[in-house]
Design a protein around this motif. Structure first.
Motif, mmCIF file in Angstrom:
data_model
loop_
_atom_site.group_PDB
_atom_site.id
_atom_site.type_symbol
_atom_site.label_atom_id
_atom_site.label_comp_id
_atom_site.label_asym_id
_atom_site.label_seq_id
_atom_site.Cartn_x
_atom_site.Cartn_y
_atom_site.Cartn_z
ATOM 1 N N UNK A 252 12.722 -2.623 -23.154
ATOM 2 C CA UNK A 252 12.015 -1.431 -23.626
ATOM 3 C C UNK A 252 10.597 -1.810 -24.060
ATOM 4 N N UNK A 253 9.691 -0.878 -23.964
ATOM 5 C CA UNK A 253 8.313 -1.124 -24.403
ATOM 6 C C UNK A 253 7.783 0.078 -25.175
ATOM 7 N N UNK A 254 6.976 -0.224 -26.172
ATOM 8 C CA UNK A 254 6.314 0.808 -26.967
ATOM 9 C C UNK A 254 4.808 0.652 -26.782
ATOM 10 N N UNK A 255 4.149 1.735 -26.461
ATOM 11 C CA UNK A 255 2.691 1.735 -26.331
ATOM 12 C C UNK A 255 2.115 2.642 -27.405
ATOM 13 N N UNK B 77 -2.264 -0.640 -27.920
ATOM 14 C CA UNK B 77 -1.343 -1.723 -28.281
ATOM 15 C C UNK B 77 -0.007 -1.514 -27.579
ATOM 16 N N UNK B 78 0.544 -2.620 -27.048
ATOM 17 C CA UNK B 78 1.820 -2.563 -26.345
ATOM 18 C C UNK B 78 2.714 -3.689 -26.841
ATOM 19 N N UNK B 79 3.977 -3.355 -27.176
ATOM 20 C CA UNK B 79 4.892 -4.402 -27.625
ATOM 21 C C UNK B 79 6.319 -4.081 -27.184
ATOM 22 N N UNK B 80 7.155 -5.120 -27.215
ATOM 23 C CA UNK B 80 8.557 -4.993 -26.803
ATOM 24 C C UNK B 80 9.457 -5.112 -28.023
#
Length: 656
Positions: A311-314, A318-321
């Motif tokens: 899954x990824x959050x933007x 900024x982008x993180x897993x």
């Protein structure tokens, strides 16, 4: 003698004949069966839910259609819960034979659901599951099967074709009213569109839902937005919880719901545009997230629930897993919680501009060069709490702050004016510079006091980089056990940032800013540890309207900080957490109470074991702490009792 093939054909013929006969009998008596079913439901409503359930007319239409007129549910001594004039639906006959209820079409006209809470209670209480309050700790739950079953049941009740006309949801919570009106909702050829009129006590809006919905293939792509100008406002919660929230649009996309072996996978994406939230516990300003996107992969196993690391959050740029995991093991009934966050290498400036507006006001206008990456790992085993894992790893690459925002950390290296903020009110100015006669350089502060404060407040101050991982671990363990934030892990660096650059408000915003500012201060070597400690001693509150060690030493003992004794230093160190409550440590004769004497002895012994004191220094423990400065007037002194007065008179008479 019949052959095997003939026997099979005969068996199939008999089964088919019986099935046709059963279907024929069902169609002959189906209206009678429907009435019996309604009577049974009505009786159950009366006995189990203390409610009246009635349908004026009910009949089958065509092969599998059902038409209902004037449906009513009224709990005893409460407001009407449901009222619908007309319902027509089509049920999958073959699904019905397998025990599933799957709606093909649904047409509803003129109806409402009403949820009411008043001084008599709630009109829906009887319909809440009674087993929700029972202890399910020792009950085995297969999360994958349960979630899949619930999803299937819910999706089967969503028809492939739907038309709702003049249907509303009403809420009345002790006079706080909200009404959602669906003038027209249509789902045709997998395309859904509706307008919802929203009426609350303080606003009125029209919402739109539009997009693709395919319940049979378990897929959907819907967009939720405001048909009027401005943001969608979320009703009720602002009045009920003092939480104001709104957004421009939400998109919900479910790409896949699949049972793979013993695991259920739910994949999709959701996005949010211009989300705004305001609550006193979050920030004093509106917090705005301009653009957020969540590509998710939820996994339900036999004994666990997880957000997979794929899954990824933007969040803006900024982008993180994320990885979130919860497991409840069957063997030992243990519970395991895990969290991992991975931010791959990104530009520091992209991170700064991606921070939500209003949540990091001190970073607005800040500019940085270079890159960084970050990894966080957390693991908590309920049966082994002391083995808690908390690992925070930050890697930087040519990272440099080239322009500060509102919080200019370089201020610590020069003279400045400090004003404490208490209950939102700025206190008198304190000059942190040699021009202030009470300013005391670090080298002129008694070594006893420096060591006592470090021992009680932050023993590893000169070796850590703003945070103490072990302290964080113990704080987390304590907070989990007590189920509340009962213990912090504040270092002197954190206290310094909070005092100089932030307010004392207890908000999420202030705490997050504190953490980030401390990291920047400590890991970019903006100020030396000695200077940080010097500023700390000269700005913190030591008593009512007493700021800085120069004022404190005079206030309590009428002397310069360089002349403070061990016991005086131990006392001053002890009041740092609650300086305005110092008077409670003394009895009516201005003597330190036994409890506080023992505490000070404990700190002194700890300093001795750590090599901060010599053995001869501890001889000073026998001397009392005498308050001779203005602070004495804050202590509630009591007159000597009659026994003491009698003794004085006897002593004088016999001249002992």
């Amino acid at each position: 003698m019949k052959t095997k093939k003939q026997k099979v054909v005969l068996a199939i013929t008999i089964i088919a004949t019986l099935l046709v006969l059963a279907i024929g009998l069902f169609f002959i008596f189906r209206n009678s069966l429907l009435q019996k079913a309604i009577t049974k439901v009505s009786a159950k409503m009366e006995t189990e839910y203390d409610s009246k359930f009635s349908i004026k007319s009910a009949s089958f239409e065509g092969f599998s259609g059902i038409a209902l007129e004037n449906i009513l549910i009224v709990p005893k001594n409460a407001d009407t819960l449901l009222k619908v004039q007309s319902v027509k639906t089509n049920v999958s006959f073959w699904k019905l034979l397998t025990g599933d209820v799957q709606l093909g079409t649904l047409y509803v006209k003129n109806g409402f659901v009403q949820l009411v809470k008043n001084e008599k209670g709630r009109n829906f209480d009887a319909f809440l599951k009674k087993d929700t309050l029972q202890d399910t700790t020792n009950v085995d739950v297969n999360y994958a099967q349960k979630a899949y079953r619930m999803l299937n049941q819910a999706l089967n009740l969503v028809p492939t074709d739907m038309d709702l006309e003049n249907v509303s949801l009403k809420m009345d919570d002790m006079g706080r009213k909200v009404k959602l009106d669906l003038k027209k909702l249509r789902l045709v050829d997998k395309e859904l569109e509706t307008s919802i009129g929203v009426t609350a006590d303080n606003f009125k809006q029209t919402w739109k839902i539009k997009g693709f919905a395919d319940p049979r293939n378990k897929k959907t792509d819907l967009r939720f937005f405001n048909a009027d100008t401005g943001k969608i406002q979320i009703p009720y919660i602002d009045e009920r919880y003092n939480l104001k929230a709104g957004f421009d649009s939400i998109r919900l996309n479910i790409k896949n719901i699949e049972m793979d072996g013993n695991e259920l996978h739910i994949d999709g994406t959701s996005s949010l545009a211009n989300f705004t939230v305001n609550h006193p516990k979050i920030s004093t300003k509106d917090v705005v997230i301009k653009k957020a996107n969540f590509d998710y992969n939820f996994v339900f196993g036999e004994d666990f629930i997880a957000i997979d690391s794929s899954s990824t959050v933007t969040l803006n740029k900024m982008k993180f897993s994320p990885y979130v995991f919860y497991q409840k093991t069957k063997e030992d009934k243990n519970q395991i919680y895990a969290l991992k966050v991975k931010i791959p290498k990104m530009k520091a400036q992209d991170f700064i501009v991606s921070l939500p507006e209003g949540l990091f006001t001190n970073f607005e206008g800040m500019e940085a060069e270079g890159n960084f990456s970050y990894n966080l790992e957390f693991l908590y085993n309920k049966n082994k709490p002391r083995e808690l894992v908390f690992d925070s790893n930050f890697k930087k690459e040519n990272l440099k702050i080239i322009k500060y925002g509102e919080a200019n950390l370089n201020k610590l290296n020069s003279s400045f004016t400090y004003r404490a903020i208490i209950n939102g009110i700025r206190q008198r100015a304190v000059e942190v510079s040699p021009s202030n006669s009470n300013f005391t350089p670090l080298g002129e502060i008694s070594p006893y006091l420096r060591k006592a404060v470090l021992t009680s407040e932050d023993p590893s101050f000169f070796s850590h980089r703003g945070f103490i991982n072990e302290a964080f671990k113990q704080s987390i363990i304590k907070n989990i056990k007590t189920k509340r934030f009962s213990r912090g892990a504040s270092t002197i660096s954190m206290q310094l940032i909070k005092n100089v650059f932030l307010t004392r408000e207890k908000t999420l915003s202030r705490k997050l800013e504190e953490i980030l500012l401390v990291y920047i201060l400590e890991n970019n070597r903006i100020s030396s540890k000695e200077r940080m400690l010097e500023v700390y001693f000269n700005i913190i509150e030591w008593g009512p309207n007493v700021y800085g060690i120069g004022e404190a030493s005079l206030f309590y003992f009428g002397k310069h900080p360089s002349h403070l004794t061990l016991n005086e230093s131990l006392f001053l160190a002890s009041i740092v957490p609650r300086p305005r409550s110092f008077a409670w440590q003394f009895d009516g004769q201005a003597r330190l109470k036994d409890t506080y004497i023992k505490r000070n002895h404990y700190i002194a012994d700890l300093m001795l074991r750590r090599g901060l004191l010599e053995a001869q220094d501890t001889l000073q423990k026998q001397f009392p702490v005498e308050i001779i400065g203005p602070a004495r007037s804050f202590i509630k002194l009591q007159p000597l009792d009659s026994l003491v007065l009698d003794k004085i008179e006897i002593d004088e008479e016999f001249d002992f």
